[in-house]
Design a protein around this motif. Structure first.
Motif, PDB file in Angstrom:
ATOM      1  N   UNK A 113       0.835  -1.213   0.000  1.00 40.24           N
ATOM      2  CA  UNK A 113       0.000   0.000   0.000  1.00 40.24           C
ATOM      3  C   UNK A 113       0.865   1.257   0.000  1.00 40.24           C
ATOM      4  N   UNK A 114       1.966   1.216   0.743  1.00 42.35           N
ATOM      5  CA  UNK A 114       2.895   2.345   0.747  1.00 42.35           C
ATOM      6  C   UNK A 114       3.488   2.592  -0.633  1.00 42.35           C
ATOM      7  N   UNK A 115       3.875   1.541  -1.325  1.00 43.62           N
ATOM      8  CA  UNK A 115       4.427   1.682  -2.674  1.00 43.62           C
ATOM      9  C   UNK A 115       3.382   2.211  -3.651  1.00 43.62           C
ATOM     10  N   UNK A 116       2.161   1.714  -3.538  1.00 44.47           N
ATOM     11  CA  UNK A 116       1.077   2.207  -4.402  1.00 44.47           C
ATOM     12  C   UNK A 116       0.832   3.683  -4.137  1.00 44.47           C
ATOM     13  N   UNK A 117       0.774   4.066  -2.856  1.00 43.23           N
ATOM     14  CA  UNK A 117       0.571   5.470  -2.495  1.00 43.23           C
ATOM     15  C   UNK A 117       1.694   6.347  -3.041  1.00 43.23           C
ATOM     16  N   UNK A 118       2.940   5.909  -2.882  1.00 43.32           N
ATOM     17  CA  UNK A 118       4.075   6.693  -3.379  1.00 43.32           C
ATOM     18  C   UNK A 118       4.062   6.790  -4.904  1.00 43.32           C
ATOM     19  N   UNK A 119       3.678   5.722  -5.578  1.00 44.49           N
ATOM     20  CA  UNK A 119       3.609   5.763  -7.040  1.00 44.49           C
ATOM     21  C   UNK A 119       2.534   6.743  -7.513  1.00 44.49           C
ATOM     22  N   UNK A 120       1.353   6.685  -6.905  1.00 40.35           N
ATOM     23  CA  UNK A 120       0.253   7.581  -7.311  1.00 40.35           C
ATOM     24  C   UNK A 120       0.584   9.022  -6.948  1.00 40.35           C
ATOM     25  N   UNK A 121       1.080   9.252  -5.742  1.00 41.19           N
ATOM     26  CA  UNK A 121       1.408  10.628  -5.344  1.00 41.19           C
ATOM     27  C   UNK A 121       2.580  11.165  -6.170  1.00 41.19           C
ATOM     28  N   UNK A 122       3.544  10.322  -6.511  1.00 39.38           N
ATOM     29  CA  UNK A 122       4.648  10.753  -7.367  1.00 39.38           C
ATOM     30  C   UNK A 122       4.168  11.151  -8.746  1.00 39.38           C
ATOM     31  N   UNK A 123       3.266  10.361  -9.299  1.00 30.14           N
ATOM     32  CA  UNK A 123       2.693  10.715 -10.605  1.00 30.14           C
ATOM     33  C   UNK A 123       1.932  12.031 -10.501  1.00 30.14           C
ATOM     34  N   UNK A 124       1.150  12.167  -9.446  1.00 20.01           N
ATOM     35  CA  UNK A 124       0.375  13.403  -9.242  1.00 20.01           C
ATOM     36  C   UNK A 124       1.307  14.608  -9.143  1.00 20.01           C
ATOM     37  N   UNK A 125       2.370  14.491  -8.369  1.00 18.78           N
ATOM     38  CA  UNK A 125       3.313  15.603  -8.211  1.00 18.78           C
ATOM     39  C   UNK A 125       4.063  15.923  -9.506  1.00 18.78           C
ATOM     40  N   UNK A 126       4.189  14.978 -10.376  1.00 17.29           N
ATOM     41  CA  UNK A 126       4.829  15.208 -11.670  1.00 17.29           C
ATOM     42  C   UNK A 126       3.841  15.784 -12.680  1.00 17.29           C
ATOM     43  N   UNK A 127       2.617  15.224 -12.687  1.00 15.78           N
ATOM     44  CA  UNK A 127       1.648  15.582 -13.714  1.00 15.78           C
ATOM     45  C   UNK A 127       0.862  16.854 -13.392  1.00 15.78           C
ATOM     46  N   UNK A 128       0.456  17.059 -12.152  1.00 15.98           N
ATOM     47  CA  UNK A 128      -0.412  18.185 -11.788  1.00 15.98           C
ATOM     48  C   UNK A 128       0.191  19.546 -12.145  1.00 15.98           C
ATOM     49  N   UNK A 129       1.477  19.803 -11.906  1.00 17.59           N
ATOM     50  CA  UNK A 129       2.043  21.100 -12.322  1.00 17.59           C
ATOM     51  C   UNK A 129       1.921  21.335 -13.834  1.00 17.59           C
ATOM     52  N   UNK A 130       1.994  20.296 -14.632  1.00 17.85           N
ATOM     53  CA  UNK A 130       1.825  20.431 -16.083  1.00 17.85           C
ATOM     54  C   UNK A 130       0.401  20.878 -16.405  1.00 17.85           C
ATOM     55  N   UNK A 131      -0.575  20.325 -15.698  1.00 20.36           N
ATOM     56  CA  UNK A 131      -1.985  20.705 -15.914  1.00 20.36           C
ATOM     57  C   UNK A 131      -2.183  22.152 -15.521  1.00 20.36           C
ATOM     58  N   UNK A 132      -1.646  22.591 -14.386  1.00 21.88           N
ATOM     59  CA  UNK A 132      -1.787  23.976 -13.911  1.00 21.88           C
ATOM     60  C   UNK A 132      -1.165  24.926 -14.937  1.00 21.88           C
ATOM     61  N   UNK A 133       0.045  24.621 -15.435  1.00 23.88           N
ATOM     62  CA  UNK A 133       0.690  25.490 -16.428  1.00 23.88           C
ATOM     63  C   UNK A 133      -0.130  25.585 -17.703  1.00 23.88           C
ATOM     64  N   UNK A 134      -0.710  24.478 -18.113  1.00 24.31           N
ATOM     65  CA  UNK A 134      -1.537  24.481 -19.324  1.00 24.31           C
ATOM     66  C   UNK A 134      -2.783  25.344 -19.117  1.00 24.31           C
ATOM     67  N   UNK A 135      -3.393  25.240 -17.940  1.00 24.33           N
ATOM     68  CA  UNK A 135      -4.604  26.037 -17.654  1.00 24.33           C
ATOM     69  C   UNK A 135      -4.284  27.531 -17.563  1.00 24.33           C
ATOM     70  N   UNK A 136      -3.100  27.862 -17.077  1.00 18.81           N
ATOM     71  CA  UNK A 136      -2.696  29.268 -16.969  1.00 18.81           C
ATOM     72  C   UNK A 136      -2.246  29.814 -18.310  1.00 18.81           C
ATOM     73  N   UNK A 137      -2.043  28.934 -19.266  1.00 19.11           N
ATOM     74  CA  UNK A 137      -1.646  29.378 -20.603  1.00 19.11           C
ATOM     75  C   UNK A 137      -0.152  29.530 -20.759  1.00 19.11           C
TER      76      UNK A 137
END
Length: 161
Positions: free
Chosen positions: A136-160
Motif C-alpha cells: 500500500x505504501x508503494x502504491x501510495x508513493x507511485x500515485x502521489x509521485x505521478x500526481x506531483x509530476x503531472x499536476x504542475x503540467x496541468x496547472x501550467x496548461x490552464x494558466x496558458x
C-alpha cells in the motif's frame, strides 16, 4: 508516509538484490552431482531418513520441511523446518554429498516478512501485515509521485504558460 516506510523499502530492495544474485554469490550451497553413472533411485523416505540422521549427528532438529530432487544431477536436497540447513544426498547411493546453510532461505523470509512468523507464532499474520502495508505504501508513493509530476503540467496548461 514515505519516511516510516523507507526502512522496509530498503530492506525489500537489498534482499531483492541478494535473492536475484543468490546463485552467483553462493547464498545456496552448490549442487553436487552424483558420482554414480546408472542405477535406481533410492526412495524419498530413505532420503528423509538420511537427512534426519545427519542432523541428529550434528545435534540439530531433524524435522524435514521438503526434498528438492534434481534428476539431472542425481541428487536430492533435504531441508528442515526449524533451521536453514540442507543435506545433499546422492539419489542413487544415499551417500551424504554435503551439509550446508541455505542463506537464501532466511533472506527470503526477511524479504517477505515471514521471518517474524518463523520465530514467533508460525502463522502468516506478520507476513500478511508487512506485505500489505509495504505494498500500500508503494502504491501510495507511485500515485502521489505521478500526481506531483503531472499536476504542475496541468496547472501550467490552464494558466496558458
Amino acid at each position: 508516509m514515505g519516511i516510516p516506510l523507507i526502512l522496509f523499502f530498503l530492506l525489500i530492495g537489498i534482499t531483492s538484490i541478494l535473492l536475484a544474485w543468490k546463485k552467483k554469490v553462493e547464498l545456496l550451497p552448490p549442487t553436487i552431482k552424483t558420482k554414480v553413472e546408472n542405477g535406481s533411485w533410492i526412495s524419498p523416505s530413505e532420503m528423509v531418513r538420511i537427512g534426519e540422521d545427519e542432523m541428529r549427528k550434528l545435534g540439530r532438529d531433524p524435522e524435514v520441511d521438503r526434498i528438492d530432487i534434481r534428476p539431472d544431477k542425481g541428487t536430492a536436497k533435504v531441508t528442515f523446518k526449524t533451521h536453514f540447513s540442507e543435506v545433499q544426498v546422492d539419489g542413487y547411493s544415499g551417500e551424504v554429498l554435503s551439509v550446508g546453510t541455505r542463506h537464501s532461505d532466511w533472506i527470503e523470509k526477511v524479504h517477505d516478512g515471514s521471518i517474524v512468523d518463523y520465530y514467533t507464532t508460525g502463522d502468516e499474520g506478520a507476513k500478511l501485515t508487512y506485505s500489505t502495508l509495504v505494498s500500500l505504501g508503494l502504491i501510495f508513493l507511485a500515485i502521489s509521485g505521478f500526481y506531483l509530476w503531472y499536476y504542475p503540467k496541468v496547472i501550467r496548461r490552464l494558466k496558458g504558460n
